[in-house]
Design a protein around this motif. Structure first.
Motif, mmCIF file in Angstrom:
data_model
loop_
_atom_site.group_PDB
_atom_site.id
_atom_site.type_symbol
_atom_site.label_atom_id
_atom_site.label_comp_id
_atom_site.label_asym_id
_atom_site.label_seq_id
_atom_site.Cartn_x
_atom_site.Cartn_y
_atom_site.Cartn_z
ATOM 1 N N ILE A 1 44.115 44.073 26.714
ATOM 2 C CA ILE A 1 44.658 44.232 25.357
ATOM 3 C C ILE A 1 45.285 45.615 25.207
ATOM 4 C CG2 ILE A 1 44.019 44.484 22.924
ATOM 5 C CD1 ILE A 1 41.874 42.281 23.461
ATOM 6 N N GLU B 1 48.569 45.921 27.067
ATOM 7 C CA GLU B 1 49.673 45.246 26.378
ATOM 8 C C GLU B 1 50.156 46.045 25.180
ATOM 9 O OE1 GLU B 1 49.613 41.075 25.490
ATOM 10 O OE2 GLU B 1 48.270 40.685 27.166
ATOM 11 N N LEU B 2 49.223 46.594 24.404
ATOM 12 C CA LEU B 2 49.610 47.390 23.240
ATOM 13 C C LEU B 2 50.349 48.658 23.659
ATOM 14 C CD1 LEU B 2 46.393 46.990 21.075
ATOM 15 C CD2 LEU B 2 48.629 45.944 20.648
ATOM 16 N N ARG C 1 53.998 48.216 24.204
ATOM 17 C CA ARG C 1 54.862 48.033 23.023
ATOM 18 C C ARG C 1 54.400 49.002 21.935
ATOM 19 N NH1 ARG C 1 56.102 42.049 21.491
ATOM 20 N NH2 ARG C 1 57.738 43.186 20.469
ATOM 21 N N VAL D 1 54.046 48.777 17.715
ATOM 22 C CA VAL D 1 54.173 47.372 17.301
ATOM 23 C C VAL D 1 52.777 46.809 17.054
ATOM 24 C CG1 VAL D 1 54.979 45.069 17.955
ATOM 25 C CG2 VAL D 1 56.295 47.099 18.621
ATOM 26 N N TRP D 2 52.559 46.269 15.847
ATOM 27 C CA TRP D 2 51.264 45.678 15.500
ATOM 28 C C TRP D 2 51.098 44.331 16.199
ATOM 29 C CZ3 TRP D 2 47.551 48.234 13.027
ATOM 30 C CH2 TRP D 2 47.899 49.332 12.229
ATOM 31 N N GLY D 3 49.894 44.091 16.678
ATOM 32 C CA GLY D 3 49.564 42.808 17.280
ATOM 33 C C GLY D 3 48.194 42.354 16.810
ATOM 34 N N VAL D 4 48.000 41.050 16.706
ATOM 35 C CA VAL D 4 46.684 40.507 16.381
ATOM 36 C C VAL D 4 45.904 40.438 17.685
ATOM 37 C CG1 VAL D 4 45.404 38.518 15.494
ATOM 38 C CG2 VAL D 4 47.565 39.191 14.429
ATOM 39 N N VAL D 5 44.798 41.169 17.747
ATOM 40 C CA VAL D 5 44.032 41.251 18.982
ATOM 41 C C VAL D 5 42.714 40.492 18.917
ATOM 42 C CG1 VAL D 5 45.089 43.429 19.646
ATOM 43 C CG2 VAL D 5 42.953 43.455 18.339
ATOM 44 N N ARG E 1 41.425 38.687 10.777
ATOM 45 C CA ARG E 1 42.190 39.179 11.918
ATOM 46 C C ARG E 1 41.998 40.669 12.114
ATOM 47 N NH1 ARG E 1 48.022 36.408 10.443
ATOM 48 N NH2 ARG E 1 47.318 34.243 10.531
ATOM 49 N N TYR F 1 44.219 43.632 13.542
ATOM 50 C CA TYR F 1 45.545 44.069 13.958
ATOM 51 C C TYR F 1 45.399 45.444 14.598
ATOM 52 C CZ TYR F 1 47.633 40.522 10.875
ATOM 53 O OH TYR F 1 48.003 39.348 10.279
ATOM 54 N N ARG G 1 47.635 48.643 17.050
ATOM 55 C CA ARG G 1 48.861 49.123 17.697
ATOM 56 C C ARG G 1 48.573 50.456 18.370
ATOM 57 N NH1 ARG G 1 53.133 51.217 13.111
ATOM 58 N NH2 ARG G 1 51.775 52.730 12.106
#
Length: 95
Positions: free
Chosen positions: A22, A25-26, A29, A32-36, A82, A84, A86
């Motif tokens: 995780i 990957e963050l 990018r 950029v916000w991602g749901v982890v 969730r 989130y 980044r």
């Protein structure tokens, strides 16, 4: 009769854990916000977000290099929780 202990040598390095993947990957990018994570409760989501921000796991070190928040998201009649996150970059201390 089988042995209670299985001797396989030293444990492997933990470089490819779920959290390491995780974080990698963050970092790929930035900003950029991602749901982890999608935990079962808002309390669990908040706890996970704090753990990421505080770098309680080495994958997210140093502390402060990741932002993370917990949110409740309702779509129709379904609510999910969730986490989130980044990557914001390494924290630099003033000299």
């Amino acid at each position: 009769m089988s042995a209670a202990v299985e001797y396989l040598g030293p444990p492997p390095d933990q470089r490819n854990t779920k959290h390491a993947r995780i974080a990698r990957e963050l970092r790929g990018r930035p900003q950029v916000w991602g749901v982890v994570r999608r935990p079962a409760s808002l309390d669990s989501a908040a706890s996970a977000a704090r753990a990421i921000r505080d770098a309680r796991l080495p994958a997210y070190a140093p502390a402060g290099s990741f932002e993370a928040v917990a949110r409740s998201v309702t779509e129709g009649t379904v609510t999910e929780y969730r986490v989130y996150a980044r990557y914001v970059g390494a924290v630099h201390s003033a000299a």
